[in-house]
Scaffold this motif. Structure first.
Motif, PDB file in Angstrom:
ATOM      1  N   ALA A   1       0.828  -1.206   0.000  1.00 54.60           N
ATOM      2  CA  ALA A   1       0.000   0.000   0.000  1.00 54.60           C
ATOM      3  C   ALA A   1       0.863   1.257   0.000  1.00 54.60           C
ATOM      4  CB  ALA A   1      -0.918  -0.008   1.224  1.00 54.60           C
ATOM      5  N   PHE A   2       1.921   1.251   0.812  1.00 57.11           N
ATOM      6  CA  PHE A   2       2.828   2.401   0.865  1.00 57.11           C
ATOM      7  C   PHE A   2       3.469   2.661  -0.487  1.00 57.11           C
ATOM      8  CE2 PHE A   2       7.475   3.306   1.424  1.00 57.11           C
ATOM      9  CZ  PHE A   2       7.348   4.686   1.549  1.00 57.11           C
ATOM     10  N   VAL A   3       3.986   1.601  -1.131  1.00 55.50           N
ATOM     11  CA  VAL A   3       4.635   1.755  -2.436  1.00 55.50           C
ATOM     12  C   VAL A   3       3.638   2.261  -3.471  1.00 55.50           C
ATOM     13  CG1 VAL A   3       5.786   0.523  -4.319  1.00 55.50           C
ATOM     14  CG2 VAL A   3       6.403   0.029  -1.947  1.00 55.50           C
ATOM     15  N   MET A   4       2.428   1.753  -3.423  1.00 49.56           N
ATOM     16  CA  MET A   4       1.410   2.172  -4.389  1.00 49.56           C
ATOM     17  C   MET A   4       1.072   3.649  -4.233  1.00 49.56           C
ATOM     18  SD  MET A   4      -0.288   0.884  -6.924  1.00 49.56           S
ATOM     19  CE  MET A   4      -0.392  -0.885  -6.659  1.00 49.56           C
ATOM     20  N   VAL A   5       0.891   4.119  -3.009  1.00 49.42           N
ATOM     21  CA  VAL A   5       0.598   5.538  -2.790  1.00 49.42           C
ATOM     22  C   VAL A   5       1.775   6.400  -3.240  1.00 49.42           C
ATOM     23  CG1 VAL A   5       0.102   7.317  -1.057  1.00 49.42           C
ATOM     24  CG2 VAL A   5      -0.997   5.080  -0.884  1.00 49.42           C
ATOM     25  N   ALA A   6       2.995   5.961  -2.926  1.00 53.06           N
ATOM     26  CA  ALA A   6       4.197   6.716  -3.326  1.00 53.06           C
ATOM     27  C   ALA A   6       4.299   6.813  -4.837  1.00 53.06           C
ATOM     28  CB  ALA A   6       5.444   6.067  -2.732  1.00 53.06           C
ATOM     29  N   ASP A   7       4.025   5.711  -5.538  1.00 53.75           N
ATOM     30  CA  ASP A   7       4.141   5.701  -6.993  1.00 53.75           C
ATOM     31  C   ASP A   7       3.073   6.556  -7.655  1.00 53.75           C
ATOM     32  OD1 ASP A   7       6.354   4.120  -6.955  1.00 53.75           O
ATOM     33  OD2 ASP A   7       5.343   2.264  -7.527  1.00 53.75           O
ATOM     34  N   LEU A   8       1.859   6.506  -7.143  1.00 53.93           N
ATOM     35  CA  LEU A   8       0.738   7.206  -7.777  1.00 53.93           C
ATOM     36  C   LEU A   8       0.548   8.620  -7.248  1.00 53.93           C
ATOM     37  CD1 LEU A   8      -1.898   4.320  -7.940  1.00 53.93           C
ATOM     38  CD2 LEU A   8      -0.299   5.070  -9.701  1.00 53.93           C
ATOM     39  N   GLY A   9       1.103   8.907  -6.060  1.00 54.92           N
ATOM     40  CA  GLY A   9       0.964  10.245  -5.494  1.00 54.92           C
ATOM     41  C   GLY A   9      -0.456  10.588  -5.091  1.00 54.92           C
ATOM     42  N   SER A  10      -1.257   9.560  -4.820  1.00 56.50           N
ATOM     43  CA  SER A  10      -2.672   9.794  -4.516  1.00 56.50           C
ATOM     44  C   SER A  10      -3.227   8.617  -3.733  1.00 56.50           C
ATOM     45  CB  SER A  10      -3.466   9.983  -5.814  1.00 56.50           C
ATOM     46  OG  SER A  10      -4.846   9.839  -5.600  1.00 56.50           O
ATOM     47  N   PHE A  11      -3.896   8.903  -2.610  1.00 55.05           N
ATOM     48  CA  PHE A  11      -4.565   7.849  -1.848  1.00 55.05           C
ATOM     49  C   PHE A  11      -5.759   7.310  -2.633  1.00 55.05           C
ATOM     50  CE2 PHE A  11      -1.905   9.106   1.559  1.00 55.05           C
ATOM     51  CZ  PHE A  11      -1.968   8.132   2.541  1.00 55.05           C
ATOM     52  N   HIS A  12      -6.465   8.196  -3.313  1.00 56.46           N
ATOM     53  CA  HIS A  12      -7.646   7.786  -4.063  1.00 56.46           C
ATOM     54  C   HIS A  12      -7.259   6.818  -5.187  1.00 56.46           C
ATOM     55  CE1 HIS A  12     -11.582   8.022  -5.956  1.00 56.46           C
ATOM     56  NE2 HIS A  12     -10.982   8.293  -7.116  1.00 56.46           N
ATOM     57  N   ALA A  13      -6.230   7.187  -5.974  1.00 50.70           N
ATOM     58  CA  ALA A  13      -5.805   6.333  -7.084  1.00 50.70           C
ATOM     59  C   ALA A  13      -5.245   5.011  -6.578  1.00 50.70           C
ATOM     60  CB  ALA A  13      -4.762   7.058  -7.934  1.00 50.70           C
ATOM     61  N   ALA A  14      -4.490   5.048  -5.486  1.00 50.25           N
ATOM     62  CA  ALA A  14      -3.917   3.820  -4.931  1.00 50.25           C
ATOM     63  C   ALA A  14      -5.005   2.891  -4.410  1.00 50.25           C
ATOM     64  CB  ALA A  14      -2.930   4.161  -3.826  1.00 50.25           C
TER      65      ALA A  14
ATOM     66  N   ASN B   1      -8.054  -1.993  -4.959  1.00 48.62           N
ATOM     67  CA  ASN B   1      -9.438  -2.459  -4.809  1.00 48.62           C
ATOM     68  C   ASN B   1      -9.874  -2.491  -3.344  1.00 48.62           C
ATOM     69  OD1 ASN B   1     -11.898  -3.294  -5.905  1.00 48.62           O
ATOM     70  ND2 ASN B   1     -11.402  -5.462  -5.661  1.00 48.62           N
ATOM     71  N   ILE B   2      -9.499  -1.426  -2.620  1.00 48.13           N
ATOM     72  CA  ILE B   2      -9.946  -1.255  -1.238  1.00 48.13           C
ATOM     73  C   ILE B   2     -10.472   0.164  -1.081  1.00 48.13           C
ATOM     74  CG2 ILE B   2      -8.326  -2.967  -0.310  1.00 48.13           C
ATOM     75  CD1 ILE B   2      -6.535  -0.670   0.588  1.00 48.13           C
ATOM     76  N   THR B   3     -11.132   0.431   0.039  1.00 46.93           N
ATOM     77  CA  THR B   3     -11.646   1.782   0.268  1.00 46.93           C
ATOM     78  C   THR B   3     -10.506   2.706   0.680  1.00 46.93           C
ATOM     79  OG1 THR B   3     -12.112   1.416   2.606  1.00 46.93           O
ATOM     80  CG2 THR B   3     -13.849   0.827   1.018  1.00 46.93           C
ATOM     81  N   GLN B   4     -10.719   3.995   0.497  1.00 50.39           N
ATOM     82  CA  GLN B   4      -9.682   4.954   0.878  1.00 50.39           C
ATOM     83  C   GLN B   4      -9.438   4.959   2.388  1.00 50.39           C
ATOM     84  OE1 GLN B   4      -9.887   8.483  -1.447  1.00 50.39           O
ATOM     85  NE2 GLN B   4      -8.601   9.670  -0.053  1.00 50.39           N
ATOM     86  N   PRO B   5     -10.499   4.884   3.238  1.00 51.90           N
ATOM     87  CA  PRO B   5     -10.239   4.795   4.687  1.00 51.90           C
ATOM     88  C   PRO B   5      -9.414   3.560   5.059  1.00 51.90           C
ATOM     89  CG  PRO B   5     -12.509   5.452   4.286  1.00 51.90           C
ATOM     90  CD  PRO B   5     -11.942   5.079   2.955  1.00 51.90           C
ATOM     91  N   ALA B   6      -9.673   2.435   4.390  1.00 51.38           N
ATOM     92  CA  ALA B   6      -8.904   1.221   4.681  1.00 51.38           C
ATOM     93  C   ALA B   6      -7.440   1.410   4.301  1.00 51.38           C
ATOM     94  CB  ALA B   6      -9.495   0.033   3.929  1.00 51.38           C
TER      95      ALA B   6
END
Length: 299
Positions: free
Chosen positions: A8-21, A26-31
């Motif tokens: 999850a951390f790598v995905m957010v770092a790569d995309l620069g967005s919690f929503h896109a990650a 395939n999980i909710t943004q709060p999760a």
């Protein structure tokens, strides 16, 4: 510490967005936020600074990113190896390439790659440079080998070199033996033009328009092979990159660099910005890079 949290951390770092990650995972943004928060608590550092619209890595986050990425990819490789050893399931890399580069690079790299990763299959599609950027941007390709024709926020381009664009002709053509050949010298000869836009065609057109040079665009082609066919026995010329002639290896054809202006194309690897590269994609890119730069691949 769970692999899913690191992923999850790598995905957010790569995309620069919690929503896109969150969408990618395939999980909710709060999760997703809970995973990142839990990871930050475990390692006792803040990984991201968050504003209303943007997410940025902290200095600690940047230092941690490559270590986390390696753990995720190594885990993925181990799981894939187990699957490959116990089932018939295959991993797949989707590759798009310019025909001239693919013919020169893919065969040797594929041979080396198969020795290391026998359970990884390739889907190879040849296309022009414009199509290449479009397909990488859509995520239908894991990587492209070619040119970067236009800026696209969904595509990363790693430049690996450049090569000259010149003309190919029969060895008996008058231009084959002209010293210090210039584009203006070629105005009276029939030239093969591309009836569909391509990266090479656009570069040639822009460069010649800047110099007010008008060539005799006579034959019409749709591919590099079509260009070779028009000049192999005739009196015509076709504009091609040097790698095309090196790939086709037709004895009666010669490639000539042309000056005033000298025209080059930048070549490299294109990858989507919206997905994390697997180990296999990274390894394949590394071997392509070694071939283009002339460095032996690391063992």
């Amino acid at each position: 510490m769970r692999i899913s949290d690191l992923h999850a951390f790598v995905m957010v770092a790569d995309l620069g967005s919690f929503h896109a990650a969150a969408d990618q995972l395939n999980i909710t943004q709060p999760a997703l936020s809970r995973r990142i928060r839990k990871l930050e608590e475990i390692i006792d550092v803040v990984l991201f600074t968050r504003t209303t619209r943007q997410v940025h890595l902290t200095a600690a986050g940047r230092n941690f990113l490559e270590r986390a990425r390696k753990i995720v990819i190594d885990t993925e490789e181990s799981l894939a190896s187990l699957r490959g050893a116990s089932t018939s399931r295959r991993e797949l890399i989707r590759i798009g390439c310019l025909p001239s580069l693919g013919m020169k690079l893919i065969p040797d790299v594929l041979g080396e790659f198969r020795q290391c990763y026998p359970f990884v299959a390739l889907r190879v599609m040849d296309m022009n440079a414009i199509e290449l950027v479009e397909e990488v941007a859509k995520g239908t390709l894991d990587l492209g080998i070619g040119m970067y024709t236009a800026a696209n926020p969904n595509v990363q381009f790693r430049k690996l070199g450049r090569e000259p664009l010149g003309v190919v002709c029969h060895r008996g053509h008058p231009a084959a033996n002209v010293q210090n050949l210039c584009w203006r010298d070629l105005r009276d000869y029939p030239m093969a033009s591309n009836i569909q836009q391509s990266g090479n065609w656009l570069r040639i057109q822009r460069a010649l328009e800047d110099e007010s040079i008008q060539l005799n665009w006579f034959h019409q082609i749709r591919s590099m092979l079509g260009a070779i066919m028009t000049v192999q026995q005739g009196d015509g010329l076709a504009v091609v990159p040097r790698s095309a002639i090196e790939a086709f290896r037709i004895p009666e054809l010669v490639f000539r660099e042309v000056a005033e202006p000298t025209i080059h194309r930048e070549i490299g690897v294109l990858t989507p910005t919206t997905s994390m590269q697997t180990l296999y994609v990274r390894e394949f890119v590394s071997r392509i890079q070694s071939r283009i730069l002339g460095n032996p691949p690391e063992k």
